[in-house]
Design an enzyme around this catalytic site. Structure first.
Site, PDB file in Angstrom:
ATOM      1  N   HIS A  41      -8.577  -1.782   7.389  1.00 47.48           N
ATOM      2  CA  HIS A  41      -9.652  -0.675   7.551  1.00 47.48           C
ATOM      3  C   HIS A  41     -11.194  -1.307   8.285  1.00 47.48           C
ATOM      4  O   HIS A  41     -11.764  -0.550   8.379  1.00 47.48           O
ATOM      5  CB  HIS A  41      -9.707   0.112   6.520  1.00 47.48           C
ATOM      6  CG  HIS A  41      -8.785   1.145   6.355  1.00 47.48           C
ATOM      7  ND1 HIS A  41      -8.715   2.346   7.099  1.00 47.48           N
ATOM      8  CD2 HIS A  41      -7.868   1.464   5.386  1.00 47.48           C
ATOM      9  CE1 HIS A  41      -7.795   2.935   6.697  1.00 47.48           C
ATOM     10  NE2 HIS A  41      -7.176   2.498   5.754  1.00 47.48           N
ATOM     11  N   HIS A  68      -2.350  -3.324   4.678  1.00 49.01           N
ATOM     12  CA  HIS A  68      -1.483  -2.502   5.702  1.00 49.01           C
ATOM     13  C   HIS A  68      -2.129  -2.419   6.882  1.00 49.01           C
ATOM     14  O   HIS A  68      -2.799  -1.699   7.231  1.00 49.01           O
ATOM     15  CB  HIS A  68      -1.270  -1.141   5.106  1.00 49.01           C
ATOM     16  CG  HIS A  68      -2.627  -0.237   4.759  1.00 49.01           C
ATOM     17  ND1 HIS A  68      -3.569  -0.694   3.936  1.00 49.01           N
ATOM     18  CD2 HIS A  68      -3.012   0.872   5.068  1.00 49.01           C
ATOM     19  CE1 HIS A  68      -4.539   0.269   3.947  1.00 49.01           C
ATOM     20  NE2 HIS A  68      -4.029   1.517   4.443  1.00 49.01           N
ATOM     21  N   HIS A 113     -13.213   2.007   3.987  1.00 51.97           N
ATOM     22  CA  HIS A 113     -12.077   2.887   4.436  1.00 51.97           C
ATOM     23  C   HIS A 113     -12.419   3.234   5.804  1.00 51.97           C
ATOM     24  O   HIS A 113     -12.644   2.470   6.618  1.00 51.97           O
ATOM     25  CB  HIS A 113     -11.846   4.073   3.399  1.00 51.97           C
ATOM     26  CG  HIS A 113     -10.487   4.870   3.796  1.00 51.97           C
ATOM     27  ND1 HIS A 113     -10.555   6.120   4.538  1.00 51.97           N
ATOM     28  CD2 HIS A 113      -9.397   4.609   3.995  1.00 51.97           C
ATOM     29  CE1 HIS A 113      -9.340   6.531   4.524  1.00 51.97           C
ATOM     30  NE2 HIS A 113      -8.516   5.596   4.315  1.00 51.97           N
ATOM     31  N   GLU A 146      -8.997   1.550  -2.426  1.00 46.77           N
ATOM     32  CA  GLU A 146      -9.006   1.441  -0.831  1.00 46.77           C
ATOM     33  C   GLU A 146     -10.348   1.837  -0.300  1.00 46.77           C
ATOM     34  O   GLU A 146     -10.652   3.403  -0.258  1.00 46.77           O
ATOM     35  CB  GLU A 146      -8.206   2.556  -0.320  1.00 46.77           C
ATOM     36  CG  GLU A 146      -7.927   2.515   1.099  1.00 46.77           C
ATOM     37  CD  GLU A 146      -6.811   3.292   1.890  1.00 46.77           C
ATOM     38  OE1 GLU A 146      -6.297   3.096   2.821  1.00 46.77           O
ATOM     39  OE2 GLU A 146      -6.256   4.092   1.187  1.00 46.77           O
ATOM     40  N   ASP A 150       0.504   5.444  -0.955  1.00 45.95           N
ATOM     41  CA  ASP A 150      -0.885   6.592  -1.604  1.00 45.95           C
ATOM     42  C   ASP A 150      -0.136   7.654  -2.247  1.00 45.95           C
ATOM     43  O   ASP A 150      -0.624   8.786  -2.250  1.00 45.95           O
ATOM     44  CB  ASP A 150      -1.290   7.278  -0.205  1.00 45.95           C
ATOM     45  CG  ASP A 150      -2.506   6.372   0.199  1.00 45.95           C
ATOM     46  OD1 ASP A 150      -3.356   6.226  -0.336  1.00 45.95           O
ATOM     47  OD2 ASP A 150      -2.544   5.798   1.548  1.00 45.95           O
ATOM     48  N   ASP A 188       2.179   2.101   3.854  1.00 48.19           N
ATOM     49  CA  ASP A 188       1.149   3.150   3.919  1.00 48.19           C
ATOM     50  C   ASP A 188       2.139   4.476   3.669  1.00 48.19           C
ATOM     51  O   ASP A 188       1.681   5.567   4.164  1.00 48.19           O
ATOM     52  CB  ASP A 188       0.592   3.143   5.077  1.00 48.19           C
ATOM     53  CG  ASP A 188      -0.898   4.093   4.938  1.00 48.19           C
ATOM     54  OD1 ASP A 188      -1.017   4.577   4.091  1.00 48.19           O
ATOM     55  OD2 ASP A 188      -1.450   4.197   6.045  1.00 48.19           O
ATOM     56  N   HIS A 216       0.720  -1.272  -0.186  1.00 52.84           N
ATOM     57  CA  HIS A 216      -0.215   0.069  -0.006  1.00 52.84           C
ATOM     58  C   HIS A 216       0.874   1.426   0.056  1.00 52.84           C
ATOM     59  O   HIS A 216       1.659   1.363   0.980  1.00 52.84           O
ATOM     60  CB  HIS A 216      -0.786   0.141   1.182  1.00 52.84           C
ATOM     61  CG  HIS A 216      -2.100   0.921   1.057  1.00 52.84           C
ATOM     62  ND1 HIS A 216      -3.384   0.749   0.569  1.00 52.84           N
ATOM     63  CD2 HIS A 216      -2.066   2.202   1.577  1.00 52.84           C
ATOM     64  CE1 HIS A 216      -4.015   1.843   0.688  1.00 52.84           C
ATOM     65  NE2 HIS A 216      -3.217   2.830   1.159  1.00 52.84           N
TER      66      HIS A 216
END
Length: 403
Positions: A199, A220, A158, A131, A28, A327, A26
């Site tokens: 999540h 993650h 999420h 996600e 971003d 992450d 993961h």
């Protein structure tokens, strides 16, 4: 496990990463690029180096031994319905455009074989992961089209619930997965999209593990027994993950790996709630959180916190069921010694120093997640011979409004 000599660890880890590079679960960067420069890679040139503004760029991925990355096509849950779908498509487009722009360094990958083909060509394999279930707007057809566009996992929620699944950081609404949520998992299995349980609430984790016909992932997340955060996997879930054949990709986020940081975050959530601000309400919680961090510094996490999670996941789920999901570019603060994507060799050296063998480390870096990708691919072929695309709607199964 016997400890290795510190003097030999850097060379040993360098050799290992040349054979079995990291496949991280993961990152971003794409959302960071959207917010900072509107996806303009002339202004955010990740080939030239972007250390002043991001955790991730191509030179640092190389130094970190990263051979493959799941790029998150995250959109915030504040975007709903068709707006969430459109923003997700924009994120997917950005992923494709980034890979095309840097084609000498990056290669798009949809399968485990394509990951390894990218390595053979000297490039970093680039996979996509969505996600949050809000990205499909309660539509199995939309789910299937995300898969066609190259998305290879969907995180079921999420930070907020979706109508068919409970999030770890929202108030329980359906008690895990609804009937439609189970159908989402079944259809993901059928098309070969990994079910990602980061999540989601613990009950959603358990329901999804019961429903899934192939191995699942946590892209993650870390171990709740080591750090009591709802974002982490409880031991009973890790034990079930062993049976399922899936992988928990240990994350580096301080509030998920360090108990003091987790307590600091819980106090922030409590203070926000006292002011009528829910953690799931990103538009209201984010500015509160920035102000809270400014007046109440977050306790630091360290590389050793991450080591403890890796060792616990190994102990409970087994060495065949662990990976890494940093992450990066999804959080503001990272553990000391793990500030950017160059950190993976330091983590491997720490684990090797505690007796992890090269075979153990190779499973952690990418061996396990490649196996899960292959299991999902073969599982999809088998399931497609048994059933066609699901035409179910949330109204059919849950009695709610149609998408």
């Amino acid at each position: 496990m016997s400890a290795a000599s510190p003097a030999v660890l850097p060379a040993r880890v360098t050799a290992l990463l040349a054979r079995q590079p990291v496949l991280d679960g993961h990152n971003d960067l794409l959302w960071a690029a959207r917010e900072a420069v509107g996806y303009d890679f002339d202004r955010l040139d990740i080939a030239a180096g972007t250390a002043a503004s991001t955790h991730t760029d191509i030179p640092r991925l190389r130094r970190g031994g990263v051979g493959a990355q799941f790029w998150s096509v995250f959109v915030p849950a504040s975007l709903a319905g068709d707006d969430a779908v459109s923003a997700t498509l924009e994120q997917i487009d950005a992923g494709h455009q980034m890979v095309a722009r840097y084609a000498a360094e990056l290669a798009f990958a949809r399968t485990a074989d394509e990951v390894e083909a990218a390595w053979s060509s000297g490039r970093i394999a680039s996979l996509l992961g969505a996600e949050g279930g809000h990205s499909i707007n309660c539509s199995l057809a939309t789910l299937r089209m995300l898969h066609v566009l190259g998305v290879r996992y969907l995180t079921l929620t999420h930070n907020s619930n979706v109508p068919w699944a409970d999030s770890a950081t929202d108030q329980p609404a359906v008690g895990g997965l609804s009937r439609f949520g189970v159908e989402v998992v079944r259809e993901m299995n059928r098309i070969g999209m990994l079910v990602d349980l980061s999540h989601v609430s613990a009950d959603t984790m358990r329901d999804a593990l019961r429903a899934s016909e192939v191995p699942v992932v946590f892209s993650h997340s870390s171990a709740r027994a080591v750090c009591d955060s709802p974002r982490n996997a409880p031991d009973d879930v890790l034990e079930t993950l062993r049976v399922n054949g899936g992988v928990c990709m240990a994350t580096f986020v301080p509030k998920f790996v360090n108990p003091e940081a987790a307590a600091w975050h819980a106090q922030a959530v409590a203070e926000a709630a006292a002011q009528g601000i829910a953690q799931a309400d990103a538009a209201a919680f984010s500015p509160f959180y920035r102000e809270y961090r400014a007046r109440t510094p977050e306790p630091p996490a360290t590389l050793q916190d991450v080591v403890r999670h890796c060792e616990h996941i190994r102990e409970v789920a087994g060495i065949d069921h662990i990976g890494v999901g940093g992450d990066y570019d999804g959080v503001e603060v990272l553990p000391q010694g793990m500030e950017d994507v160059t950190a993976y060799p330091r983590l491997l050296e720490a684990l090797a120093g505690r007796g992890w063998s090269d075979d153990d480390l190779a499973k952690l870096t990418s061996g396990n997640i490649l196996r899960v990708l292959r299991d999902a691919e073969s599982g999809a072929r088998a399931l497609q011979s048994q059933r066609g695309p699901s035409l179910a709607t949330i109204a059919d199964l849950d009695g709610g409004p149609a998408a």
